[in-house]
Design a protein around this motif. Structure first.
Motif, PDB file in Angstrom:
ATOM      1  N   GLU A 147     -54.681  98.119 -35.409  1.00 37.41           N
ATOM      2  CA  GLU A 147     -54.790  99.444 -34.772  1.00 37.41           C
ATOM      3  C   GLU A 147     -55.423  99.333 -33.385  1.00 37.41           C
ATOM      4  OE1 GLU A 147     -53.538 102.311 -35.654  1.00 37.41           O
ATOM      5  OE2 GLU A 147     -52.908 101.813 -37.683  1.00 37.41           O
ATOM      6  N   ASN A 148     -56.451  98.498 -33.261  1.00 38.47           N
ATOM      7  CA  ASN A 148     -57.132  98.316 -31.993  1.00 38.47           C
ATOM      8  C   ASN A 148     -56.192  97.700 -30.950  1.00 38.47           C
ATOM      9  OD1 ASN A 148     -59.431  98.353 -30.243  1.00 38.47           O
ATOM     10  ND2 ASN A 148     -59.656  96.148 -30.609  1.00 38.47           N
ATOM     11  N   VAL A 149     -55.489  96.648 -31.317  1.00 40.00           N
ATOM     12  CA  VAL A 149     -54.557  95.990 -30.395  1.00 40.00           C
ATOM     13  C   VAL A 149     -53.441  96.950 -30.000  1.00 40.00           C
ATOM     14  CG1 VAL A 149     -52.828  94.145 -30.193  1.00 40.00           C
ATOM     15  CG2 VAL A 149     -55.087  93.650 -31.173  1.00 40.00           C
ATOM     16  N   TYR A 150     -52.907  97.683 -30.970  1.00 43.83           N
ATOM     17  CA  TYR A 150     -51.832  98.640 -30.689  1.00 43.83           C
ATOM     18  C   TYR A 150     -52.301  99.708 -29.701  1.00 43.83           C
ATOM     19  CZ  TYR A 150     -47.768 101.600 -31.576  1.00 43.83           C
ATOM     20  OH  TYR A 150     -46.617 102.342 -31.435  1.00 43.83           O
ATOM     21  N   SER A 151     -53.526 100.193 -29.876  1.00 41.32           N
ATOM     22  CA  SER A 151     -54.093 101.199 -28.962  1.00 41.32           C
ATOM     23  C   SER A 151     -54.235 100.655 -27.549  1.00 41.32           C
ATOM     24  CB  SER A 151     -55.453 101.678 -29.458  1.00 41.32           C
ATOM     25  OG  SER A 151     -55.311 102.410 -30.639  1.00 41.32           O
ATOM     26  N   ILE A 152     -54.665  99.415 -27.437  1.00 36.82           N
ATOM     27  CA  ILE A 152     -54.797  98.779 -26.123  1.00 36.82           C
ATOM     28  C   ILE A 152     -53.427  98.663 -25.455  1.00 36.82           C
ATOM     29  CG2 ILE A 152     -55.347  96.596 -24.959  1.00 36.82           C
ATOM     30  CD1 ILE A 152     -57.632  96.315 -27.110  1.00 36.82           C
TER      31      ILE A 152
END
Length: 105
Positions: A15-20
């Motif tokens: 989720e964090n990588v996708y948001s970035i």
């Protein structure tokens, strides 16, 4: 298919990588939708191509990390294109013959 981002260890990191990545797409003046795209098939110069998250891109010959839908195009982020350098691969919606989304949560 359950949502994932290749090379992440768990859902929180995915989720964090996708948001970035989504933020980076917005900074390039694209407006991604909320759709989480797993795979697209499209026509390119008379050839049918399929780009799928987690698989090697037939265009870039490197791993597909994420695919974003915008109003007019799909943006395919690979290990380099759209992530480490340059812009993602663009596929016009008019050329799409199939789009598969990740399963809803």
């Amino acid at each position: 298919m359950k949502f994932f981002v290749p090379a992440t260890k768990d859902n929180k990191e995915a989720e964090n990588v996708y948001s970035i990545l989504q933020k980076k797409i917005r900074q390039a003046n694209y407006k991604p939708t909320d759709a989480r795209v797993y795979s697209i098939t499209f026509e390119d110069n008379g050839q049918e191509l399929t780009e799928t998250v987690g698989k090697s891109s037939p265009i870039a010959h490197e791993n597909v990390v994420a695919i974003f839908e915008t109003e007019d195009i799909y943006l395919i982020c690979t290990t380099n294109r759209g992530i480490l350098r340059g812009l993602p691969i663009a596929a016009g919606k008019w050329a799409i013959t199939r789009a598969e989304l990740f399963d809803a949560e």
